[in-house]
Enzyme design. Structure first.
Site, short mmCIF file in Angstrom:
data_model
loop_
_atom_site.label_atom_id
_atom_site.label_comp_id
_atom_site.label_asym_id
_atom_site.label_seq_id
_atom_site.Cartn_x
_atom_site.Cartn_y
_atom_site.Cartn_z
N HIS A 190 12.33 -1.32 -5.47
CA HIS A 190 12.05 -2.76 -5.28
C HIS A 190 10.62 -2.93 -4.80
CE1 HIS A 190 12.40 -6.80 -3.37
NE2 HIS A 190 13.27 -6.99 -4.34
N VAL A 210 8.39 -3.39 -1.75
CA VAL A 210 8.62 -4.32 -0.65
C VAL A 210 10.09 -4.25 -0.26
CG1 VAL A 210 6.77 -5.90 -1.35
CG2 VAL A 210 9.08 -6.34 -2.11
N GLY A 257 13.99 -9.34 0.65
CA GLY A 257 14.21 -10.34 1.67
C GLY A 257 15.67 -10.49 2.04
N CYS A 258 16.55 -10.31 1.05
CA CYS A 258 17.98 -10.45 1.34
C CYS A 258 18.47 -9.40 2.33
CB CYS A 258 18.80 -10.41 0.05
SG CYS A 258 18.62 -8.88 -0.88
N ASP A 303 20.46 -10.08 5.70
CA ASP A 303 21.70 -9.37 5.97
C ASP A 303 21.67 -8.74 7.36
OD1 ASP A 303 24.30 -8.67 4.53
OD2 ASP A 303 23.70 -6.75 5.38
#
Length: 172
Positions: free
Chosen positions: A70, A76, A79-80, A84
């Site tokens: 990713h 990076v 963001g999820c 989480d």
């Protein structure tokens, strides 16, 4: 009796195995989905609203599992995964504070990303500040959260919601 106010990585793994709060109660995910290395502070007071808080840390290493995929050539942290981590902390707090049941994320009101976590960062610090905890038939934690990478706040989440649920006779 005073509750423990910080947790090591080994203690977080014990929570992931269901050993910390007992069978059928809140558990953290195990690696690689466990998104922090330690909880440095947890309490039923404090935080931005004076209603409870959790602060946790992740040591960033370039070999973390999500960086190679990713994205290839542009790594990076998704963001999820940061969001989480905040849900994980809300659920952990509910179990730590003595509420029974298995934790499930129920939603988030708003999320803003102003930057990204890169493999060159050294440390991520997460925080959740509780706004409300319902402890009746429904056990629900509502908190605002944030993420800092090397001291810079780059994520903010409003109204993170996590509930604790008892298994019913059908096994759900």
């Amino acid at each position: 009796m005073a509750r423990q106010s910080s947790f090591t990585y080994e203690e977080l793994l014990a929570c992931g195995r269901g050993e910390l709060f007992g069978p059928g109660n809140a558990q953290l995910p195990l690696p690689p989905m466990l998104m922090f290395d330690r909880i440095t502070s947890i309490g039923e007071d404090g935080g931005a609203n004076g209603k409870g808080h959790v602060v946790a840390e992740l040591d960033v290493r370039p070999d973390l599992w999500f960086f190679p995929c990713h994205f290839k050539g542009d790594p990076v942290m998704p963001g999820c995964l940061g969001v989480d981590a905040l849900w994980q902390m809300v659920g952990f707090f509910l179990g730590w504070s003595g509420s029974p049941g298995r934790g499930r994320a129920l939603g988030v009101g708003e999320v803003k990303f102003s930057n990204q976590v890169l493999p060159t960062h050294k440390k991520v610090v997460y925080g959740v500040d509780f706004k409300r905890v319902f402890r009746s038939k429904l056990i629900l934690g509502i908190a605002d959260g944030w993420l800092e990478a090397d001291g810079q706040r780059i994520y903010e989440a409003k109204d993170l919601r996590v509930g604790l649920f008892q298994a019913d006779a059908a096994g759900g």
